[in-house]
Design a protein around this motif. Structure first.
Motif, PDB file in Angstrom:
ATOM      1  N   ALA A   1      -5.906   1.694   0.365  1.00 16.07           N
ATOM      2  CA  ALA A   1      -4.629   2.071   1.107  1.00 16.07           C
ATOM      3  C   ALA A   1      -3.878   0.765   1.954  1.00 16.07           C
ATOM      4  O   ALA A   1      -2.941   0.261   1.933  1.00 16.07           O
ATOM      5  CB  ALA A   1      -4.430   3.258   1.862  1.00 16.07           C
TER       6      ALA A   1
ATOM      7  N   LEU B   1       0.576   9.132  -1.217  1.00 11.64           N
ATOM      8  CA  LEU B   1       0.711   8.912  -2.524  1.00 11.64           C
ATOM      9  C   LEU B   1      -0.487   9.177  -3.477  1.00 11.64           C
ATOM     10  O   LEU B   1      -0.299  10.013  -4.425  1.00 11.64           O
ATOM     11  CB  LEU B   1       1.083   7.334  -2.994  1.00 11.64           C
ATOM     12  CG  LEU B   1       2.441   6.902  -2.484  1.00 11.64           C
ATOM     13  CD1 LEU B   1       3.191   5.437  -2.832  1.00 11.64           C
ATOM     14  CD2 LEU B   1       3.725   7.960  -3.128  1.00 11.64           C
ATOM     15  N   TYR B   2      -1.467   8.741  -3.013  1.00 12.55           N
ATOM     16  CA  TYR B   2      -2.722   9.073  -4.036  1.00 12.55           C
ATOM     17  C   TYR B   2      -3.071  10.623  -3.767  1.00 12.55           C
ATOM     18  O   TYR B   2      -3.406  11.227  -5.167  1.00 12.55           O
ATOM     19  CB  TYR B   2      -3.888   8.239  -3.286  1.00 12.55           C
ATOM     20  CG  TYR B   2      -5.256   8.540  -3.967  1.00 12.55           C
ATOM     21  CD1 TYR B   2      -5.619   7.710  -5.263  1.00 12.55           C
ATOM     22  CD2 TYR B   2      -6.091   9.505  -3.673  1.00 12.55           C
ATOM     23  CE1 TYR B   2      -6.706   7.957  -5.686  1.00 12.55           C
ATOM     24  CE2 TYR B   2      -7.238   9.668  -4.286  1.00 12.55           C
ATOM     25  CZ  TYR B   2      -7.572   9.072  -5.419  1.00 12.55           C
ATOM     26  OH  TYR B   2      -8.771   9.060  -6.385  1.00 12.55           O
TER      27      TYR B   2
ATOM     28  N   THR C   1       1.268   5.277   3.791  1.00 15.37           N
ATOM     29  CA  THR C   1       2.019   5.650   2.446  1.00 15.37           C
ATOM     30  C   THR C   1       1.221   5.749   1.187  1.00 15.37           C
ATOM     31  O   THR C   1       1.600   6.781   0.263  1.00 15.37           O
ATOM     32  CB  THR C   1       3.238   4.380   2.202  1.00 15.37           C
ATOM     33  OG1 THR C   1       4.037   4.569   3.500  1.00 15.37           O
ATOM     34  CG2 THR C   1       4.030   4.765   0.928  1.00 15.37           C
ATOM     35  N   PHE C   2       0.322   4.931   1.208  1.00 16.90           N
ATOM     36  CA  PHE C   2      -0.579   4.970  -0.113  1.00 16.90           C
ATOM     37  C   PHE C   2      -1.497   5.975  -0.188  1.00 16.90           C
ATOM     38  O   PHE C   2      -2.123   6.423  -1.125  1.00 16.90           O
ATOM     39  CB  PHE C   2      -1.108   3.491  -0.360  1.00 16.90           C
ATOM     40  CG  PHE C   2      -0.261   2.522  -0.733  1.00 16.90           C
ATOM     41  CD1 PHE C   2       0.334   2.333  -1.932  1.00 16.90           C
ATOM     42  CD2 PHE C   2       0.147   1.740   0.137  1.00 16.90           C
ATOM     43  CE1 PHE C   2       1.243   1.558  -2.346  1.00 16.90           C
ATOM     44  CE2 PHE C   2       1.014   0.816  -0.104  1.00 16.90           C
ATOM     45  CZ  PHE C   2       1.663   0.589  -1.438  1.00 16.90           C
TER      46      PHE C   2
ATOM     47  N   LEU D   1      -3.332  -2.472  -0.316  1.00 18.65           N
ATOM     48  CA  LEU D   1      -2.156  -2.333  -0.974  1.00 18.65           C
ATOM     49  C   LEU D   1      -0.822  -2.467   0.164  1.00 18.65           C
ATOM     50  O   LEU D   1       0.039  -2.904  -0.088  1.00 18.65           O
ATOM     51  CB  LEU D   1      -1.827  -1.024  -1.520  1.00 18.65           C
ATOM     52  CG  LEU D   1      -2.994  -0.857  -2.766  1.00 18.65           C
ATOM     53  CD1 LEU D   1      -2.768   0.392  -3.347  1.00 18.65           C
ATOM     54  CD2 LEU D   1      -2.682  -1.890  -3.818  1.00 18.65           C
TER      55      LEU D   1
ATOM     56  N   LEU E   1      -0.512   3.781  -8.636  1.00 14.66           N
ATOM     57  CA  LEU E   1      -0.079   3.728  -7.102  1.00 14.66           C
ATOM     58  C   LEU E   1       1.212   2.892  -6.674  1.00 14.66           C
ATOM     59  O   LEU E   1       1.942   3.167  -6.008  1.00 14.66           O
ATOM     60  CB  LEU E   1      -1.228   3.494  -6.045  1.00 14.66           C
ATOM     61  CG  LEU E   1      -2.070   4.298  -5.910  1.00 14.66           C
ATOM     62  CD1 LEU E   1      -3.668   4.044  -5.109  1.00 14.66           C
ATOM     63  CD2 LEU E   1      -1.690   5.564  -4.966  1.00 14.66           C
TER      64      LEU E   1
ATOM     65  N   ARG F   1       4.020  -2.163   3.133  1.00 16.68           N
ATOM     66  CA  ARG F   1       4.062  -0.890   3.306  1.00 16.68           C
ATOM     67  C   ARG F   1       3.052  -0.282   4.381  1.00 16.68           C
ATOM     68  O   ARG F   1       2.061  -1.166   4.703  1.00 16.68           O
ATOM     69  CB  ARG F   1       4.002  -0.021   2.101  1.00 16.68           C
ATOM     70  CG  ARG F   1       4.914  -0.172   1.096  1.00 16.68           C
ATOM     71  CD  ARG F   1       6.396   0.157   1.053  1.00 16.68           C
ATOM     72  NE  ARG F   1       7.104  -0.206   0.226  1.00 16.68           N
ATOM     73  CZ  ARG F   1       7.256   0.735  -0.857  1.00 16.68           C
ATOM     74  NH1 ARG F   1       6.893   1.973  -0.762  1.00 16.68           N
ATOM     75  NH2 ARG F   1       7.873   0.614  -1.803  1.00 16.68           N
TER      76      ARG F   1
ATOM     77  N   SER G   1       4.811   4.102  -5.665  1.00 16.30           N
ATOM     78  CA  SER G   1       5.492   3.523  -4.350  1.00 16.30           C
ATOM     79  C   SER G   1       6.901   3.120  -4.545  1.00 16.30           C
ATOM     80  O   SER G   1       7.768   2.973  -3.761  1.00 16.30           O
ATOM     81  CB  SER G   1       4.582   2.394  -3.789  1.00 16.30           C
ATOM     82  OG  SER G   1       4.687   1.310  -4.719  1.00 16.30           O
TER      83      SER G   1
END
Length: 226
Positions: free
Chosen positions: A7, A24-25, A20-21, A10, A81, A16, A85
């Motif tokens: 994360a 999302l995951y 956030t990631f 990314l 991912l 970002r 996003s």
């Protein structure tokens, strides 16, 4: 690879926040498992080629538990991912929309740039194929919209003297009908795409042999662009 590590990478490459990631995951995992358990109508895991290391997306998203566990260091996970996003969606619906976009089919049968039938697979190829970045960046823009029902990759042709931009289009299944007149489009420029490519190719935790297998398999389908 630890989820927070992935994360963080990314987030750094795509401007970002790491949280956030992470969210999302978790949303992708929860959405997929809930759909598989309940048999949600119109929802299915994205199609992953059977010869891709003999694994499927469900296995990739499960990851490993324990001290040595974490997220699969896999370009398919990164691609999913990234799509999640870029999809404008509330958390409860992000998994369905991301999988729909992943499974978008090429409107020409196969992507003329990558040889992929599905958008998610084309994005994986873009993230792993060095030929698309060296000696020059060929992909200008990746754009997608679940509401509009399409995903697109804008790219340059094989001939360096030809400055005409080409477009590889994909049609999203389960898209809204009738199409919305106003919709959000998520975009990933060549800068962000190149950053992710260099991260995957330069990180020893990622299986570069798998990336080469993807390239060989998709090149067998590839349409020559001039």
């Amino acid at each position: 690879m630890k989820l927070k590590t992935l994360a963080s990478h990314l987030a750094n490459h795509l401007d970002r926040s790491p949280s956030t990631f992470v969210e999302l995951y978790r949303a992708l995992r929860e959405g997929l498992f809930a759909a598989l358990a309940d048999g949600v109508d119109g929802f299915s895991p994205p199609p992953v080629p059977a010869d891709f290391l003999d694994r499927d997306m469900t296995a990739l998203l499960i990851g490993r538990s324990g001290p040595q566990g974490g997220v699969a260091a896999d370009p398919y996970v990164v691609a999913l991912l990234v799509i999640a996003s870029l999809v404008d969606s509330p958390r409860v619906d992000v998994a369905r929309r991301a999988f729909d976009v992943f499974a978008a089919t090429s409107d020409s049968g196969v992507c003329p740039l990558t040889g992929a039938r599905y958008f998610g697979e084309a994005l994986v190829a873009a993230l792993t194929n060095r030929d698309l970045f060296f000696p020059a960046d060929r992909i200008a823009l990746v754009e997608l919209s679940h509401d509009a029902g399409h995903a697109m990759i804008s790219y340059d042709g094989d001939n360096p003297d030809d400055d005409q931009c080409r477009m590889s289009r994909f049609v999203v299944p389960n898209r809204p009908w009738p199409p919305k007149t106003s919709f959000f489009s998520g975009k990933l420029t060549f800068v962000g795409l190149r950053r992710l490519h260099e991260f995957i190719r330069g990180n020893p935790e990622f299986n570069t042999e798998a990336a080469d297998e993807i390239k060989l398999r998709l090149n067998a389908n590839k349409v020559t662009t001039t």
